[in-house]
Design an enzyme around this catalytic site. Structure first.
Site, mmCIF file in Angstrom:
data_model
loop_
_atom_site.group_PDB
_atom_site.id
_atom_site.type_symbol
_atom_site.label_atom_id
_atom_site.label_comp_id
_atom_site.label_asym_id
_atom_site.label_seq_id
_atom_site.Cartn_x
_atom_site.Cartn_y
_atom_site.Cartn_z
ATOM 1 N N LYS A 1 8.705 -6.066 3.351
ATOM 2 C CA LYS A 1 9.871 -6.096 2.455
ATOM 3 C C LYS A 1 10.162 -4.660 2.033
ATOM 4 O O LYS A 1 9.485 -4.101 1.176
ATOM 5 C CB LYS A 1 9.524 -6.952 1.229
ATOM 6 C CG LYS A 1 10.704 -7.623 0.539
ATOM 7 C CD LYS A 1 11.739 -6.701 -0.029
ATOM 8 C CE LYS A 1 11.397 -6.143 -1.392
ATOM 9 N NZ LYS A 1 12.408 -5.158 -1.858
ATOM 10 N N CYS B 1 5.421 10.290 -5.218
ATOM 11 C CA CYS B 1 4.349 9.732 -6.060
ATOM 12 C C CYS B 1 3.358 10.831 -6.428
ATOM 13 O O CYS B 1 2.737 10.805 -7.478
ATOM 14 C CB CYS B 1 3.647 8.611 -5.313
ATOM 15 S SG CYS B 1 3.161 9.062 -3.648
ATOM 16 N N GLU C 1 -0.782 1.207 -3.781
ATOM 17 C CA GLU C 1 -0.518 2.660 -3.808
ATOM 18 C C GLU C 1 0.562 2.859 -4.849
ATOM 19 O O GLU C 1 1.715 2.510 -4.615
ATOM 20 C CB GLU C 1 -0.038 3.143 -2.433
ATOM 21 C CG GLU C 1 -1.027 2.927 -1.300
ATOM 22 C CD GLU C 1 -2.254 3.817 -1.398
ATOM 23 O OE1 GLU C 1 -2.223 4.820 -2.139
ATOM 24 O OE2 GLU C 1 -3.252 3.496 -0.733
ATOM 25 N N GLU D 1 5.741 8.720 -15.649
ATOM 26 C CA GLU D 1 6.213 9.289 -14.381
ATOM 27 C C GLU D 1 7.736 9.404 -14.433
ATOM 28 O O GLU D 1 8.429 8.399 -14.588
ATOM 29 C CB GLU D 1 5.793 8.338 -13.256
ATOM 30 C CG GLU D 1 6.135 8.829 -11.877
ATOM 31 C CD GLU D 1 5.714 7.835 -10.797
ATOM 32 O OE1 GLU D 1 5.841 6.617 -11.014
ATOM 33 O OE2 GLU D 1 5.266 8.284 -9.734
HETATM 34 P P1 NAD Z 1 9.206 -0.195 -7.527
HETATM 35 O O1 NAD Z 1 7.867 -0.584 -8.003
HETATM 36 O O2 NAD Z 1 10.368 -0.411 -8.415
HETATM 37 O O3 NAD Z 1 9.551 -0.993 -6.183
HETATM 38 C C1 NAD Z 1 8.735 -0.905 -5.049
HETATM 39 C C2 NAD Z 1 8.978 -2.128 -4.187
HETATM 40 O O4 NAD Z 1 8.558 -3.287 -4.899
HETATM 41 C C3 NAD Z 1 10.434 -2.369 -3.807
HETATM 42 O O5 NAD Z 1 10.487 -2.840 -2.480
HETATM 43 C C4 NAD Z 1 10.855 -3.466 -4.776
HETATM 44 O O6 NAD Z 1 11.902 -4.282 -4.300
HETATM 45 C C5 NAD Z 1 9.569 -4.269 -4.870
HETATM 46 N N1 NAD Z 1 9.446 -5.102 -6.083
HETATM 47 C C6 NAD Z 1 10.048 -4.933 -7.281
HETATM 48 N N2 NAD Z 1 9.681 -5.923 -8.130
HETATM 49 C C7 NAD Z 1 8.812 -6.712 -7.457
HETATM 50 C C8 NAD Z 1 8.056 -7.866 -7.798
HETATM 51 N N3 NAD Z 1 8.133 -8.421 -8.990
HETATM 52 N N4 NAD Z 1 7.231 -8.382 -6.861
HETATM 53 C C9 NAD Z 1 7.123 -7.828 -5.642
HETATM 54 N N5 NAD Z 1 7.821 -6.733 -5.250
HETATM 55 C C10 NAD Z 1 8.649 -6.179 -6.154
HETATM 56 O O7 NAD Z 1 9.079 1.303 -7.046
HETATM 57 P P2 NAD Z 1 10.218 2.247 -6.463
HETATM 58 O O8 NAD Z 1 11.099 2.651 -7.591
HETATM 59 O O9 NAD Z 1 10.836 1.655 -5.236
HETATM 60 O O10 NAD Z 1 9.352 3.498 -5.943
HETATM 61 C C11 NAD Z 1 8.926 4.497 -6.772
HETATM 62 C C12 NAD Z 1 7.480 4.267 -7.184
HETATM 63 O O11 NAD Z 1 6.645 4.187 -6.039
HETATM 64 C C13 NAD Z 1 6.944 5.426 -7.993
HETATM 65 O O12 NAD Z 1 6.177 4.926 -9.061
HETATM 66 C C14 NAD Z 1 6.054 6.163 -6.989
HETATM 67 O O13 NAD Z 1 5.058 6.948 -7.583
HETATM 68 C C15 NAD Z 1 5.519 5.032 -6.193
HETATM 69 N N6 NAD Z 1 5.016 5.493 -4.876
HETATM 70 C C16 NAD Z 1 3.665 5.528 -4.654
HETATM 71 C C17 NAD Z 1 3.172 5.990 -3.433
HETATM 72 C C18 NAD Z 1 1.703 6.045 -3.162
HETATM 73 O O14 NAD Z 1 1.327 6.140 -1.994
HETATM 74 N N7 NAD Z 1 0.842 5.980 -4.172
HETATM 75 C C19 NAD Z 1 4.058 6.396 -2.443
HETATM 76 C C20 NAD Z 1 5.420 6.346 -2.695
HETATM 77 C C21 NAD Z 1 5.886 5.881 -3.923
#
Ligand code: NAD
Length: 500
Positions: free
Chosen positions: A194, A302, A268, A403
């Site tokens: 997804k 991230c 992650e 963040e």
């Molecule tokens: P997000 O948590 O808003 O969304 C990530 C994904 O989760 C999206 O596909 C979203 O549709 C899905 N999602 C949202 N609500 C959900 C739920 N209730 N159940 C299941 N899936 C759900 O994050 P974002 O804004 O897309 O990305 C930014 C974040 O990702 C930042 O916090 C960043 O630090 C983190 N990130 C971490 C890494 C790592 O490797 N540690 C890498 C890249 C990004």
């Protein structure tokens, strides 16, 4: 003279016509299909604000269809592939990504807004991850126990989970999909992926390639929103493992959903990484690393090194050079070669970043650069935020603890090492960190003292395949990009045979 808003828009329309895939359905069982509800959502170009494409808005019924297709593939043709077959197929995927590297890079820059220089890098690393994990298909050697009290044979085998659910964020859309898919497939699982709703296009382009190379149903892609498509995937009884990359608050929900049925989970998550500058820093090199740390991918990393701890003795010199470098970054059209800062992914993300900037202003922070809305008419309609460096914030404030996920650097001066290290570790996160020092002993000691999964010394944002990547504390569970990642996608079975 730079491009005008109109010429930028025209270039983006022409590029989109070339690279946005023609087939944009949910990818289930080897075919592009509509969502069961028939609903779609728009994905927009953050440089112009224009709609790039309409994409199906998947829901629980679609997730269920995708999980069934994955189960059938796992029980059928995909599950029958041996390690060497999987190795060959993963290399073929890498070949196909490389053959279309330009289209992937342009698509990523259009959908996410990242400069093409960075997109080409993402595509190369994505292909390399398929090659790296192609090798990992052959690593499962298991163990055997030496004979002890009587004739028996004890050994272990690593077995895949069957169907794995994977959820990715919008900041590195193709790369995060590759980091997840390659090890899961290397281990023999079938996948339902997804992608983030903000940037679904490169995953759908990749789906077209996976559909050509792999048996039907080995990988399925369900586009849609978190609550409608992500949550049902984390709750599905036939999904044996969930791998999630995204924010820490959503990661907690994913873990709770997995806990309901004791499904395996890797996470992650977010970060608020410190970059520690010692007095013996090589300023020129150090500033290059600091720029990469906070301004790479417009701060939407991230790992962003967003808290700078600079020693008093070198602070003025280092900060002057850093401000000059930040102000020298070319902000603009991500399709232009010399652009170093593209737009953020959406107007909502601009608002989120600017609300932190406003909070910092109210808290009395000093702005060394940036902090104002971008009002360049040539960038009108785009989601731009200027590189921003602030000093004077209370380390306990929300602005520092949370963040921001934008090009905003918070500066703290130090002269007492232990006090500085206490602050550097005083956040909930522990994803990454950086140390800038000439003396290697000093650098190593600091690297050991920081609570983080990755510490870069005299550089930042380097991700060689093979180096484990993942978080301490609330930044996550599990490691990606290394051979140990394959173990996260398998279960160990012990087989104890009596030979009496
Ligand atoms: P997000 O948590 O808003 O969304 C990530 C994904 O989760 C999206 O596909 C979203 O549709 C899905 N999602 C949202 N609500 C959900 C739920 N209730 N159940 C299941 N899936 C759900 O994050 P974002 O804004 O897309 O990305 C930014 C974040 O990702 C930042 O916090 C960043 O630090 C983190 N990130 C971490 C890494 C790592 O490797 N540690 C890498 C890249 C990004």
């Amino acid at each position: 003279m730079g491009d005008t808003a109109e010429s930028i828009r025209q270039k983006h329309e022409e590029t989109a016509a070339e690279v946005v895939p023609e087939e944009l359905g949910l990818f289930i069982g080897g075919e592009f299909v509509d969502a069961a509800s028939g609903e779609t959502f728009e994905t927009r170009d953050p440089t112009t604000g224009d709609v790039l494409a309409d994409v199906p808005a998947g829901g629980p019924e679609d997730v269920d269809r995708a999980v069934r297709a994955a189960s059938e593939a796992y029980e059928g043709e995909w599950g029958e592939q041996g390690a060497s077959d999987r190795q060959r197929l993963l290399h073929e995927i890498a070949d196909r990504i490389e053959a279309e590297r330009k289209a992937f890079a342009m698509l990523e820059s259009l959908d996410n807004g990242k400069p093409t220089g960075e997109s080409f890098g993402d595509v190369a690393v994505a292909a390399d991850h398929f090659r790296f994990f192609a090798a990992a298909t052959r690593l499962d050697e298991g163990i055997t126990l030496p004979a002890d009290d009587g004739p028996r044979h004890v050994s272990t085998v690593q077995e895949p989970f069957g169907v794995v659910g994977q959820i990715t964020p919008w900041n590195f859309p193709l790369l995060m999909a590759a980091w997840k898919l390659a090890p899961a497939l290397a281990a023999g699982n079938a996948v339902v992926l997804k992608p983030a709703e903000e940037t679904p296009l490169s995953a759908l382009k990749l789906a077209g390639i996976l559909g050509d190379v792999l048996p039907d149903g080995a990988v399925n892609v369900v586009t849609g929103f978190g609550e409608e498509a992500g949550a049902p995937l984390t709750e599905h009884p036939d999904v044996g493992k969930v791998a999630f990359t995204g924010s820490t608050p959503v990661g907690k929900q994913v873990m709770k959903a997995a806990a309901e049925r004791i499904a395996d989970v890797t996470l992650e998550l977010g970060g608020k990484s410190p970059l520690v500058v010692h007095p013996d820093v090589d300023v020129e090199k150090g500033v290059r690393a600091a720029v990469l740390a906070i301004f790479y991918n417009t701060g939407e990393c991230c790992t962003a090194g967003s808290r700078l701890f600079v020693h008093e003795d070198v602070a003025d010199e280092f900060l002057d050079a850093l401000v000059e470098a930040a102000e020298g970054l070319t902000m603009g059209d991500p399709l232009e070669r010399d652009t170093r800062l593209g737009p953020k992914v959406s107007p909502e993300q601009v608002d989120r970043t600017m609300s932190f900037v406003e909070d910092a202003r109210e808290e009395g922070a000093t702005f060394l650069t940036g902090g104002e809305p971008v009002e360049d008419p040539d960038l009108a309609g785009g989601s731009f935020v200027a590189p921003t460096i602030v000093e004077g914030l209370d380390h306990d404030s929300d602005t520092v603890q949370q963040e921001i996920f934008g090009p905003v650097l918070e500066v703290f001066r130090w002269d007492d090492y232990d006090e500085m290290m206490t602050l550097a570790n005083d956040v909930d996160y522990g994803l990454a960190a950086g140390v800038l020092a000439t003396d290697i002993e000093t650098a190593y000691r600091t690297a050991k003292d920081i609570e983080a999964g990755t510490v870069w010394v005299n550089q930042y944002q380097d991700f060689p395949a093979g180096m484990p990547f993942g978080g301490y504390k609330q930044s996550g569970i599990g490691r990606e990009t290394a051979f140990e990642t394959v173990n996260h996608y398998t279960r160990t079975k012990s087989i104890d045979v009596s030979l009496r």
